[in-house]
Design a protein around this motif. Structure first.
Motif, PDB file in Angstrom:
ATOM      1  N   ALA A 101       0.828  -1.209   0.000  1.00 47.59           N
ATOM      2  CA  ALA A 101       0.000   0.000   0.000  1.00 47.59           C
ATOM      3  C   ALA A 101       0.860   1.257   0.000  1.00 47.59           C
ATOM      4  N   THR A 102       1.944   1.261   0.751  1.00 46.18           N
ATOM      5  CA  THR A 102       2.823   2.435   0.796  1.00 46.18           C
ATOM      6  C   THR A 102       3.490   2.658  -0.553  1.00 46.18           C
ATOM      7  N   ASP A 103       3.959   1.579  -1.189  1.00 47.79           N
ATOM      8  CA  ASP A 103       4.566   1.706  -2.516  1.00 47.79           C
ATOM      9  C   ASP A 103       3.552   2.205  -3.539  1.00 47.79           C
ATOM     10  N   ALA A 104       2.328   1.693  -3.458  1.00 43.42           N
ATOM     11  CA  ALA A 104       1.299   2.128  -4.399  1.00 43.42           C
ATOM     12  C   ALA A 104       0.969   3.597  -4.221  1.00 43.42           C
ATOM     13  N   LEU A 105       0.911   4.049  -2.994  1.00 43.46           N
ATOM     14  CA  LEU A 105       0.609   5.454  -2.733  1.00 43.46           C
ATOM     15  C   LEU A 105       1.750   6.353  -3.209  1.00 43.46           C
ATOM     16  N   ALA A 106       2.970   5.842  -3.176  1.00 44.36           N
ATOM     17  CA  ALA A 106       4.125   6.639  -3.577  1.00 44.36           C
ATOM     18  C   ALA A 106       4.324   6.660  -5.088  1.00 44.36           C
ATOM     19  N   HIS A 107       3.971   5.578  -5.783  1.00 41.24           N
ATOM     20  CA  HIS A 107       4.362   5.439  -7.187  1.00 41.24           C
ATOM     21  C   HIS A 107       3.193   5.436  -8.171  1.00 41.24           C
TER      22      HIS A 107
END
Length: 422
Positions: A101-107
């Motif tokens: 989820a953190t990677d998706a929100l960042a990228h």
């Protein structure tokens, strides 16, 4: 496929629009944490946690968590539950789901609501987990190492005109790599659009960071220039080329509007000669086609009786040519001519621009000795910030706003590499 060290899958079931995966650990023997005696099983506890989506559907992990009991009657330990890095105690999301989820929100330019829907979890639950992980990433040791070129710019995060804290100051790393490529990254944002805000952030940094700054790019704002002068005495302040050229564009527009008012006694209409070429006046002459040159000349001849717009446009082209020169020495020579000649121009708008450039002379000329340092990367970061704010439909909490944009613009977003045709 489950890819969790120390765990294996017992069963996979297709539930209502989700996958239910039952797992257990590989540990069959363990010792007491206090006395070391081999423990005995004391039953299992079912623990559920949402995992990263798989095959386009949400995934629910059911962990049959072992409960151990010390076999030594005199040991005060009693019972305890086994642990695994995939699912922390009392967690409702796996560590893999939080990282996903953190990677998706960042990228991926997505929202917390969309991620919560994919995980089949509550919005607040997902955001709390992301907030913890994002805080860890944005406060890691060494994050500010290697910064040699620093950019600064203001940004409005709360559009309301009635908010006293609607603007922030953003600091951006503009350091190029060994191949001369720039991947700008946001270092931090602080409330307020002032030199005091910028200086306060610089004072809070380590002496090693301040000493490593070689160039500081900025827009023509005296507050930021004073902060660089006071807090970065060894850095060279460089005025952004785009904003200098934009000042020239504004001068041409102001002269055109004034001449229209003087000759027509009203604002320009679509069929007026100067109004019809307003877009061409903003272009560089090298980008105009022969047909556009003819339109430009016809408009100036018909609507510029005293040649004021023509002279202003020529001055604008001279200003642009300083930054278009391939040789920095030649560009600096042209810039010096502009700074020395513009203040005495009979056209008041051009003379005002000349006085402004004369005040910023040191910062303007520093561009030609710094291999083209500019604030362009800072403007690119502003675009990412604007996109994040639109996706979130605005922010009310500055802490969450700061964390979100630091996550999005931290420089880890993957970039598509240009193909090598050599």
């Amino acid at each position: 496929m489950f890819n969790a060290d120390g765990m294996h899958v017992l069963e996979v079931q297709r539930g209502h629009r989700k996958l239910v995966i039952t797992v257990e650990t590989d540990a069959e023997v363990t010792g007491c944490r206090r006395c070391g005696v081999v423990a005995v099983g004391h039953g299992r506890r079912r623990v559920t946690a949402a995992d990263a989506p798989c095959f386009g559907v949400p995934v629910l992990i059911v962990w049959l968590k072992r409960v151990w009991r010390c076999a030594e009657s005199g040991c005060p330990t009693g019972t305890w539950s086994e642990r695994h890095d995939l699912i922390a105690p009392r967690a409702v999301l796996t560590s893999r789901a939080v990282a996903w989820a953190t990677d998706a929100l960042a990228h991926d330019d997505t929202t917390v609501s969309a991620l919560a829907r994919h995980l089949r979890a509550d919005w607040h639950t997902v955001w709390r987990a992301i907030k913890t992980e994002a805080t860890r990433r944005t406060t890691r040791d060494g994050r500010l190492d290697g910064v040699r070129t620093l950019g600064v710019d203001e940004h409005v995060w709360r559009p309301s005109r009635h908010s006293s804290d609607r603007a922030v100051t953003a600091m951006v790393d503009l350091t190029r790599d060994g191949e001369g490529r720039l991947h700008a990254r946001l270092l931090d944002v602080v409330p307020g659009r002032s030199g005091v805000a910028y200086a306060g952030w610089l004072q809070a940094q380590l002496p090693e960071f301040v000493a490593g700054i070689e160039h500081a790019a900025l827009d023509p704002f005296r507050g930021y220039a004073n902060a660089i002068r006071d807090q970065l005495p060894d850095a060279v302040a460089v005025l952004d080329a785009f904003h200098v050229v934009r000042l020239g564009t504004q001068v041409v527009d102001e002269v055109r509007r004034r001449v229209q008012q003087d000759t027509l006694h009203r604002r320009g209409h679509k069929n007026d000669p100067l109004y019809k070429i307003r877009g061409l006046l903003r272009h560089g002459h090298e980008h105009l086609t022969p047909r556009q040159h003819a339109r430009l000349d016809a408009g100036l001849q018909a609507g510029d009786p005293d040649w004021e717009v023509t002279v202003a446009w020529s001055c604008y082209q001279q200003l642009r040519s300083a930054y278009a020169a391939r040789d920095p020495v030649q560009g600096r020579r042209i810039a010096e001519q502009v700074i020395n000649s513009f203040p005495t121009c009979p056209i008041p708008e051009v003379a005002r621009l000349g006085r402004t450039l004369r005040v910023w002379k040191q910062q303007v000329l520093a561009y030609f000795a710094s291999k083209g340092v500019s604030n362009g990367g800072t403007e690119a970061i502003n675009l990412l910030i604007e996109k994040t704010r639109r996706l979130a439909h605005g922010f009310r909490n500055f802490t969450n706003y700061r964390l979100r944009i630091l996550l999005v613009a931290d420089g880890s977003r993957p970039y598509r590499q240009r193909p090598n045709h050599a």
